[in-house]
Each structure stands twice: as C-alpha cells, then as structure tokens.
Write an enzyme that holds these catalytic residues in place. Sequence first.
Site, PDB file in Angstrom:
ATOM      1  N   ALA A 279       0.768  -1.072   0.238  1.00 49.11           N
ATOM      2  CA  ALA A 279       0.084   0.029  -0.394  1.00 49.11           C
ATOM      3  C   ALA A 279       0.750   1.338  -0.111  1.00 49.11           C
ATOM      4  CB  ALA A 279      -0.961   0.124   1.212  1.00 49.11           C
ATOM      5  N   TYR A 280       1.683   1.169   0.948  1.00 47.35           N
ATOM      6  CA  TYR A 280       2.552   2.352   0.896  1.00 47.35           C
ATOM      7  C   TYR A 280       3.942   2.440  -0.222  1.00 47.35           C
ATOM      8  CZ  TYR A 280       6.660   5.415   3.148  1.00 47.35           C
ATOM      9  OH  TYR A 280       7.212   6.661   3.332  1.00 47.35           O
ATOM     10  N   ALA A 281       4.043   1.676  -0.919  1.00 46.02           N
ATOM     11  CA  ALA A 281       4.611   1.647  -2.517  1.00 46.02           C
ATOM     12  C   ALA A 281       4.018   2.292  -3.070  1.00 46.02           C
ATOM     13  CB  ALA A 281       5.566   0.320  -2.281  1.00 46.02           C
TER      14      ALA A 281
ATOM     15  N   LYS B  26       3.124   6.302  -3.159  1.00 46.16           N
ATOM     16  CA  LYS B  26       3.952   6.684  -2.958  1.00 46.16           C
ATOM     17  C   LYS B  26       5.075   6.983  -4.261  1.00 46.16           C
ATOM     18  CE  LYS B  26       5.986   8.373   1.397  1.00 46.16           C
ATOM     19  NZ  LYS B  26       5.615   9.501   1.457  1.00 46.16           N
TER      20      LYS B  26
END
Length: 250
Positions: A152-154, A157
Amino acid sequence: MKLKDKAVIITGGAGGIGSGMARAMAKEGAKVAIVDLNEEQGNAVLSELQEISPDSMFIKADLTEREKLHEIVDTVVEKYGKLDVLVNNAHASRQVNFEDTTQADMDFSFDTGFYPTFYLMQSAFPHLKESKGSVINFASGAGLEGQKTQTAYAAAKEAIRAISKVAANEWGEYGINVNIISPIAMTPGVEAWSKEHPETFEAIVSKVPMKRWGDPEKDIGPIAVFLASEDSNYMTGQTLMADGGSIQIR
C-alpha cells in the site's frame, strides 16, 4: 538566508522529517506553517520555530478530510499574503504481506499520503503560480525497489511520484518547480523500532554506503531548503535520493 520571507507549508511537520525540514527552513528565513493532527507535539515544535522565525504557525488538521484541505492553503495565504512552497511530507501506512493487503490498507495509505498531496497541490496552484513557487513531494525506496510488506505504501508513493512529474511538465511554464525527495532518516519512530529490532536495524544500516541513517534536520533539511530556494529554479520533475547512497537511480 536562502528562504528569507518565503511562506512554506509542511504537512506532518510536528515530528520526524517534517519538523527537521521546518527547523532547517526557519533558520534560512522562511515563515513556516506546520500542519499536523498531533496538537501537543505541533505546539511544541511551533515554540521552537518561533524562536527562530517568529511568524511561524501551527495548523491542526486531519488530512483525510479531503473537503477541508483547501482550508490549510487559505489559512496560510490569509496570514502571509502568499504561498511560496508546499511540502507534502505526511504519510501513514500499515506493513502487510502482498497477499494479505486489504482495501482498507490501501485506502489508509492513499488517504493519508496520496490524496492530501494531490488536493493540496490543486489548492496551492493559483498561489504558487503567482509566486513562481515550489512543490516538494516525497517518494520512498519502498516504491522504487518494491520492498516487502509495503504494498500500500509503495503504491501510494509511486503514485505521488507520477503526479509530481505530470505537474512538473504542466506547471513549468508558470515558473513552478515540482520535485521529489526519497529519504532515509532516523526519526523517533525508526529509533524506537531499532531498539526493538537491533539486529535487523544493523543489517539495514550495513547496506547503506555511508553506514548511517540521515538526520532529519542536518541531512534532509538542507535538500528541502535547496529545492525551496532560487538555487533549484532550473530543476523540476526530479527525484533526489537522500538515502546515503542506498538506491542509485540510473
């Protein structure tokens, strides 16, 4: 005083990299508005900033409330009469294996990172157009390298990097530069984690060519100052790796 009298917004400014950049920018003459949900910590950082730059301010805001994000920009422009720099630093996520990542995990990452970045950029655009200002967004090695448990973070970003490059291409003619920092820094959260997992932390540090994690103010702050200053006027759409050489983009 590279940022003398520049009006700056920094989201997630109450701690970590955000507060480090805020101190670095204030020392270069900027009027800094830090935005955060943590009121106690935000006011503590504000007290420090006002000793350096008396006109600095703290805005308590929940960045997941999209319909209110424009109020952040409105408040800053009302106080300072302009906006020169928007720094979209705030972002939260959960670490989960790819196959276990849920819609809620994806929504949490995009709602705290991507969407605030997107909507604040839109709200800031007319003011940055007037000031020929700057946008500083944040990427991560999680997205650049596809680090485990960071689905989710990748994703969020890399989505931020994508819209940053689009805005750089569209807004360049107005004198607005849009750049991205991809940092590694020793924040309070990382420090607490390192004490719980010392062996893992040391293994990660050993892979950093400079053999240490960056300091939010001394290492990341000057890069933010550079991107916010006139020195970077002819740079846009770039990802600057402030990570001790961990990832070398070719």
